[in-house]
Write a protein that holds these residues in place. Structure first.
Motif, PDB file in Angstrom:
ATOM      1  N   ASN A   4       0.819  -1.215   0.000  1.00 28.09           N
ATOM      2  CA  ASN A   4       0.000   0.000   0.000  1.00 28.09           C
ATOM      3  C   ASN A   4       0.849   1.260   0.000  1.00 28.09           C
ATOM      4  O   ASN A   4       0.591   2.217  -0.710  1.00 28.09           O
ATOM      5  CB  ASN A   4      -0.891   0.031   1.249  1.00 28.09           C
ATOM      6  N   GLU A   8       1.232   4.146  -2.739  1.00 24.61           N
ATOM      7  CA  GLU A   8       0.943   5.560  -2.451  1.00 24.61           C
ATOM      8  C   GLU A   8       2.100   6.432  -2.941  1.00 24.61           C
ATOM      9  O   GLU A   8       1.900   7.484  -3.520  1.00 24.61           O
ATOM     10  CB  GLU A   8       0.703   5.748  -0.954  1.00 24.61           C
ATOM     11  N   VAL A  11       1.814   6.800  -6.620  1.00 21.80           N
ATOM     12  CA  VAL A  11       0.790   7.785  -6.996  1.00 21.80           C
ATOM     13  C   VAL A  11       1.344   9.196  -6.803  1.00 21.80           C
ATOM     14  O   VAL A  11       1.216  10.071  -7.662  1.00 21.80           O
ATOM     15  CB  VAL A  11      -0.494   7.581  -6.163  1.00 21.80           C
ATOM     16  N   GLU A  12       2.002   9.384  -5.649  1.00 25.50           N
ATOM     17  CA  GLU A  12       2.560  10.698  -5.328  1.00 25.50           C
ATOM     18  C   GLU A  12       3.601  11.106  -6.377  1.00 25.50           C
ATOM     19  O   GLU A  12       3.596  12.245  -6.853  1.00 25.50           O
ATOM     20  CB  GLU A  12       3.192  10.595  -3.933  1.00 25.50           C
ATOM     21  N   GLU A 175     -26.658  28.738  -1.802  1.00 24.60           N
ATOM     22  CA  GLU A 175     -25.662  27.704  -2.119  1.00 24.60           C
ATOM     23  C   GLU A 175     -24.770  27.443  -0.910  1.00 24.60           C
ATOM     24  O   GLU A 175     -23.546  27.388  -1.021  1.00 24.60           O
ATOM     25  CB  GLU A 175     -24.816  28.154  -3.311  1.00 24.60           C
ATOM     26  N   GLU A 179     -21.675  21.150   5.101  1.00 29.14           N
ATOM     27  CA  GLU A 179     -20.663  20.659   6.059  1.00 29.14           C
ATOM     28  C   GLU A 179     -20.335  21.733   7.098  1.00 29.14           C
ATOM     29  O   GLU A 179     -20.082  21.433   8.259  1.00 29.14           O
ATOM     30  CB  GLU A 179     -19.372  20.285   5.325  1.00 29.14           C
ATOM     31  N   ASN A 205     -15.852  14.876  12.504  1.00 33.76           N
ATOM     32  CA  ASN A 205     -15.896  15.759  11.343  1.00 33.76           C
ATOM     33  C   ASN A 205     -16.781  15.121  10.258  1.00 33.76           C
ATOM     34  O   ASN A 205     -16.629  13.951   9.945  1.00 33.76           O
ATOM     35  CB  ASN A 205     -14.466  15.957  10.821  1.00 33.76           C
ATOM     36  N   PHE A 206     -17.738  15.900   9.744  1.00 34.54           N
ATOM     37  CA  PHE A 206     -18.622  15.388   8.701  1.00 34.54           C
ATOM     38  C   PHE A 206     -18.117  15.840   7.336  1.00 34.54           C
ATOM     39  O   PHE A 206     -17.810  17.015   7.148  1.00 34.54           O
ATOM     40  CB  PHE A 206     -20.044  15.936   8.876  1.00 34.54           C
ATOM     41  N   ASP A 207     -18.076  14.920   6.424  1.00 36.68           N
ATOM     42  CA  ASP A 207     -17.641  15.231   5.072  1.00 36.68           C
ATOM     43  C   ASP A 207     -18.672  14.602   4.136  1.00 36.68           C
ATOM     44  O   ASP A 207     -18.800  13.377   4.092  1.00 36.68           O
ATOM     45  CB  ASP A 207     -16.250  14.611   4.883  1.00 36.68           C
ATOM     46  N   VAL A 209     -20.138  13.380   0.732  1.00 34.28           N
ATOM     47  CA  VAL A 209     -19.700  13.045  -0.622  1.00 34.28           C
ATOM     48  C   VAL A 209     -20.980  12.788  -1.428  1.00 34.28           C
ATOM     49  O   VAL A 209     -21.481  11.666  -1.510  1.00 34.28           O
ATOM     50  CB  VAL A 209     -18.767  11.807  -0.608  1.00 34.28           C
ATOM     51  N   GLU A 211     -21.737  12.775  -4.523  1.00 33.32           N
ATOM     52  CA  GLU A 211     -21.691  11.886  -5.700  1.00 33.32           C
ATOM     53  C   GLU A 211     -21.892  10.427  -5.302  1.00 33.32           C
ATOM     54  O   GLU A 211     -22.379   9.631  -6.077  1.00 33.32           O
ATOM     55  CB  GLU A 211     -20.325  12.001  -6.414  1.00 33.32           C
ATOM     56  N   HIS A 216     -19.117  11.009   5.260  1.00 34.81           N
ATOM     57  CA  HIS A 216     -17.954  10.379   5.897  1.00 34.81           C
ATOM     58  C   HIS A 216     -17.760  11.015   7.275  1.00 34.81           C
ATOM     59  O   HIS A 216     -17.751  12.237   7.391  1.00 34.81           O
ATOM     60  CB  HIS A 216     -16.701  10.598   5.056  1.00 34.81           C
ATOM     61  N   LEU A 217     -17.626  10.174   8.260  1.00 34.43           N
ATOM     62  CA  LEU A 217     -17.443  10.671   9.624  1.00 34.43           C
ATOM     63  C   LEU A 217     -16.038  10.312  10.096  1.00 34.43           C
ATOM     64  O   LEU A 217     -15.681   9.124  10.138  1.00 34.43           O
ATOM     65  CB  LEU A 217     -18.453  10.001  10.578  1.00 34.43           C
ATOM     66  N   ASP A 218     -15.245  11.321  10.397  1.00 35.21           N
ATOM     67  CA  ASP A 218     -13.927  11.046  10.964  1.00 35.21           C
ATOM     68  C   ASP A 218     -14.117  10.967  12.466  1.00 35.21           C
ATOM     69  O   ASP A 218     -14.380  11.989  13.121  1.00 35.21           O
ATOM     70  CB  ASP A 218     -12.950  12.176  10.617  1.00 35.21           C
ATOM     71  N   ASN A 254     -14.916   6.544   9.581  1.00 38.44           N
ATOM     72  CA  ASN A 254     -13.454   6.468   9.503  1.00 38.44           C
ATOM     73  C   ASN A 254     -12.899   6.370  10.916  1.00 38.44           C
ATOM     74  O   ASN A 254     -12.807   7.363  11.635  1.00 38.44           O
ATOM     75  CB  ASN A 254     -12.884   7.709   8.815  1.00 38.44           C
TER      76      ASN A 254
ATOM     77  N   ARG B  71     -20.826  24.408 -11.000  1.00 44.60           N
ATOM     78  CA  ARG B  71     -22.265  24.446 -10.669  1.00 44.60           C
ATOM     79  C   ARG B  71     -23.088  24.876 -11.867  1.00 44.60           C
ATOM     80  O   ARG B  71     -24.113  24.298 -12.174  1.00 44.60           O
ATOM     81  CB  ARG B  71     -22.505  25.413  -9.503  1.00 44.60           C
ATOM     82  N   ILE B 113      -3.270   8.519 -14.694  1.00 42.59           N
ATOM     83  CA  ILE B 113      -3.579   9.215 -13.426  1.00 42.59           C
ATOM     84  C   ILE B 113      -4.262  10.564 -13.701  1.00 42.59           C
ATOM     85  O   ILE B 113      -5.124  11.008 -12.925  1.00 42.59           O
ATOM     86  CB  ILE B 113      -2.334   9.346 -12.516  1.00 42.59           C
ATOM     87  N   THR B 121     -13.689  13.408  -5.888  1.00 47.00           N
ATOM     88  CA  THR B 121     -14.659  14.487  -5.690  1.00 47.00           C
ATOM     89  C   THR B 121     -13.939  15.822  -5.936  1.00 47.00           C
ATOM     90  O   THR B 121     -12.693  15.851  -5.967  1.00 47.00           O
ATOM     91  CB  THR B 121     -15.205  14.488  -4.256  1.00 47.00           C
ATOM     92  N   TYR B 132       0.137  18.182  -4.544  1.00 48.12           N
ATOM     93  CA  TYR B 132       1.150  17.451  -5.311  1.00 48.12           C
ATOM     94  C   TYR B 132       1.542  18.116  -6.625  1.00 48.12           C
ATOM     95  O   TYR B 132       2.679  17.994  -7.055  1.00 48.12           O
ATOM     96  CB  TYR B 132       0.676  16.019  -5.581  1.00 48.12           C
ATOM     97  N   LYS B 151      -8.789  18.314   8.292  1.00 50.56           N
ATOM     98  CA  LYS B 151      -9.679  17.993   7.169  1.00 50.56           C
ATOM     99  C   LYS B 151      -8.876  17.829   5.875  1.00 50.56           C
ATOM    100  O   LYS B 151      -9.178  16.971   5.047  1.00 50.56           O
ATOM    101  CB  LYS B 151     -10.766  19.063   7.003  1.00 50.56           C
ATOM    102  N   ARG B 158      -8.048  10.202   1.641  1.00 48.04           N
ATOM    103  CA  ARG B 158      -9.101   9.539   0.847  1.00 48.04           C
ATOM    104  C   ARG B 158      -8.817   9.624  -0.650  1.00 48.04           C
ATOM    105  O   ARG B 158      -9.038   8.682  -1.397  1.00 48.04           O
ATOM    106  CB  ARG B 158     -10.450  10.207   1.115  1.00 48.04           C
ATOM    107  N   MET B 160      -5.911   9.866  -2.105  1.00 50.10           N
ATOM    108  CA  MET B 160      -4.808   8.972  -2.479  1.00 50.10           C
ATOM    109  C   MET B 160      -5.297   7.528  -2.520  1.00 50.10           C
ATOM    110  O   MET B 160      -4.875   6.744  -3.362  1.00 50.10           O
ATOM    111  CB  MET B 160      -3.641   9.119  -1.499  1.00 50.10           C
ATOM    112  N   ARG B 164      -5.039   5.316  -5.758  1.00 46.58           N
ATOM    113  CA  ARG B 164      -4.281   4.069  -5.650  1.00 46.58           C
ATOM    114  C   ARG B 164      -5.120   2.906  -6.181  1.00 46.58           C
ATOM    115  O   ARG B 164      -4.651   2.085  -6.950  1.00 46.58           O
ATOM    116  CB  ARG B 164      -3.973   3.837  -4.169  1.00 46.58           C
ATOM    117  N   LEU B 167      -5.479   3.113  -9.878  1.00 45.62           N
ATOM    118  CA  LEU B 167      -4.216   2.769 -10.537  1.00 45.62           C
ATOM    119  C   LEU B 167      -4.029   1.255 -10.544  1.00 45.62           C
ATOM    120  O   LEU B 167      -3.629   0.677 -11.549  1.00 45.62           O
ATOM    121  CB  LEU B 167      -3.061   3.447  -9.791  1.00 45.62           C
TER     122      LEU B 167
END
Lengths: 405, 181
Positions: A4, A8, A11-12, A175, A179, A205-207, A209, A211, A216-218, A254, B71, B113, B121, B132, B151, B158, B160, B164, B167
């Motif tokens: 993993n 990562e 990707v970075e 608009e 959050e 923390n509420f996020d 999504v 779509e 998402h709850l941290d 999370n 929007r 990528i 999102t 990055y 945050k 999330r 990444m 990942r 990919l």
């Protein structure tokens, strides 16, 4: 290195290798476009040709509204919300309310006939208007408005028995970022003023999504759901009431990797949120000095609207919950597609007052939870609070608004 | 006004344009948005209080203008979909832009990528681009987005994770292709 981690890093690295993309526009040409647009906007903002026009129209509208308000508080203020099971007593009440109504109408007619001098008349009218405003029944519902933002939130009654849905209405924008409100509920809901309790989400923390239809709850490590506690049982319900109206049907939890379970929910990372359906709305008020709130006392318990309406006739004093429909009222329910018609028996007289308004609004919310979009009320009066009962009423966006400016 | 424009342009224009471009992935739209950003910035230049850095202030305006653009586009798309009544499958109709030359000449993985960014999102995409591609620090990213540092970290994590996964799926797809040949 774990696969993993190495992925990562890959990707970075790939992201950092993304090519530079440059603007091919010439700097001076860009500035010309920018300044031309700014000048254009300035000219469109020029003073209006008739600066007095808008204030004048405004004044006319205000005068018109004053007249309208005066007319919308008919003298049937004395037309009370009587609840009688004894028919003989009922007859007397009806007669007396009718006569007081007629008397009031007569008074208006005599006012209109000009038997009182102009000054006296205007002073009296003013008093009537003030009286009307003081006694006006206030609505607890909100309806669609493209100029504002609605945020569905929820609180609990102090005995942690019921969830109470509320609507934050941000009048400054249409608009708003939800959050922002969910992450600091305590700043928008005054627990003491309403005598309610905000769920202690604290550092969660509420996020949202959108779509993915997920929130998402941290969850911080020190947030625990003690098995069997009232608060633990409320966790999923509160999230459902807050988020499901916006089509968010799953909460992603999370948790820190070191945690292998989440209280009574065990080892989970997703919590399905349920649609709040087939509810029955009643009135919550702990203390007369606090505002009344509409709350659902049952969800998914009844199969038909008729059953839910019957339930709404029962008070629950141990939880400071009042029936929203008088127990003596007999209702007849007829539905056709999205429209439901509710007729009231003649044994109870309804007036244009807060109790009747509460009843209608509780029924509108209940009907909405059963999937109806309009309700026609067939009762002896034409106006209750802001509603004209001559046409079907649409179901609202939500209840118990808190207006933010 | 010209002096303020020159100053901002000389210091940030390249980064600003690149940020907007990676957000919208269309050169023409990026040019329109960057113009709108300068209009907003110059109109409110006198109100800048210096509570955040000029750079994060500029980029936060750019992000807002870009989100407004998304929007408007979404509303337009919704109207068109309503008009043609494409119903439930409407969301499957993609708005694909041609791959720009700068990306087209890069290797397969980078091209992949670049396309995967669209699966994130808008928030995740903003964080990935700022962190990055633009090399913003976590603090600068938080200031730009008006978020807390935590945050930013969560959203970055999330994003990444999503990239990942995509990919890996891409790699697996390639392997299957080779095996079947």
């Amino acid at each position: 290195m774990s696969p993993n981690k190495s992925n990562e890093d890959k990707v970075e690295k790939l992201l950092r290798k993304m090519p530079r993309v440059e603007d091919n526009q010439d700097k001076d040409a860009l500035f010309s476009k920018v300044s031309a647009s700014m000048n254009k906007k300035d000219t469109t903002r020029k003073k209006p040709k008739f600066p007095w026009l808008i204030p004048s129209i405004g004044s006319v509208v205000v005068v018109f509204l004053c007249v309208l308000i005066y007319q919308s508080f008919p003298s049937d203020n004395q037309f009370s919300f009587e609840r009688n099971s004894d028919d003989s007593v009922q007859d007397t009440t009806e007669e007396s309310t009718d006569s007081s109504f007629n008397a009031q109408m007569d008074k208006r007619e005599s006012d209109e006939s000009g038997s009182i001098s102009q000054n006296e008349e205007s002073a009296e009218n003013e008093a009537l208007i003030m009286e009307g405003i003081e006694e006006a029944a206030s609505s607890k519902l909100v309806y669609p408005d493209s100029n504002v933002s609605f945020i569905s939130v929820a609180v609990m009654d102090p005995s942690i028995h019921y969830t109470i849905p509320m609507q934050l209405v941000d009048t400054s924008t249409n608009e708003a970022d939800p959050e922002y409100y969910y992450n600091q509920l305590g700043n928008f809901i005054d627990e003491e003023a309403f005598d309610v309790v905000i769920y202690p989400f604290e550092d969660i923390n509420f996020d949202i999504v959108t779509e993915e239809n997920e929130v998402h709850l941290d969850i911080p490590n020190d947030f625990e759901l003690e098995e069997g506690s009232a608060l633990a049982g409320m966790f999923e319900r509160i999230l459902s009431v807050m988020f499901h109206p916006n089509e968010i049907d799953e909460a992603v939890l999370n948790l820190d990797e070191s945690r292998d379970s989440f209280g009574m929910y065990g080892n989970i990372d997703r919590l399905p949120l349920t649609k709040q359906e087939n509810q029955s709305y009643k009135i919550f008020q702990r203390d007369e000095s606090k505002p009344e709130l509409l709350l659902p006392t049952s969800t998914n318990e009844f199969e038909t609207l008729e059953e839910a309406l019957e339930e709404m006739k029962l008070s629950e004093p141990e939880f400071h919950v009042e029936a929203s429909i008088p127990s003596e009222v007999e209702l007849n329910v007829e539905s056709s597609n999205q429209l439901v018609t509710i007729s009231f028996s003649n044994s109870v007289s309804f007036g244009n007052n807060q109790e009747t308004l509460n009843m209608l609004e509780a029924i509108l919310l209940t009907a909405k939870s059963f999937g109806y979009s309009e309700v026609r009320f067939d009762m002896q009066i034409d106006t209750v609070g802001p509603y004209r009962l001559t046409d079907p009423l649409p179901v609202p966006v939500g209840a118990n608004p808190i207006y933010l400016h | 006004m010209r002096a303020a424009f020159d100053d901002l342009y000389d210091r940030y224009h390249k980064d600003l344009f690149q940020f907007i471009f990676y957000m919208v992935k269309d050169r023409q739209q990026a040019e329109d948005i960057v113009q709108e950003v300068y209009i907003k910035v110059l109109n409110s230049y006198h109100t800048f209080k210096g509570e955040s850095s000029e750079k994060t202030w500029l980029f936060s305006i750019a992000r807002h203008v870009t989100i407004d653009f998304f929007r408007k586009q979404q509303r337009k798309r919704k109207k068109i979909m309503d008009f043609f009544d494409w119903g439930e499958k409407g969301h499957l109709i993609k708005d694909e832009h041609a791959t720009p030359d700068e990306i087209a000449v890069m290797n397969e993985e980078i091209r992949h990528i670049y396309h995967c960014l669209d699966k994130c999102t808008i928030d995740q995409k903003s964080v990935v681009i700022l962190r990055y591609i633009q090399s913003f620090s976590i603090q600068e990213t938080a200031e730009t987005l008006g978020w807390t540092v935590s945050k930013v970290k969560t959203t970055q994590h999330r994003a990444m994770k999503t990239l990942r996964k995509l990919l890996n799926e891409g790699d697996r797809g390639e392997e299957t292709k080779i095996e079947s040949q």
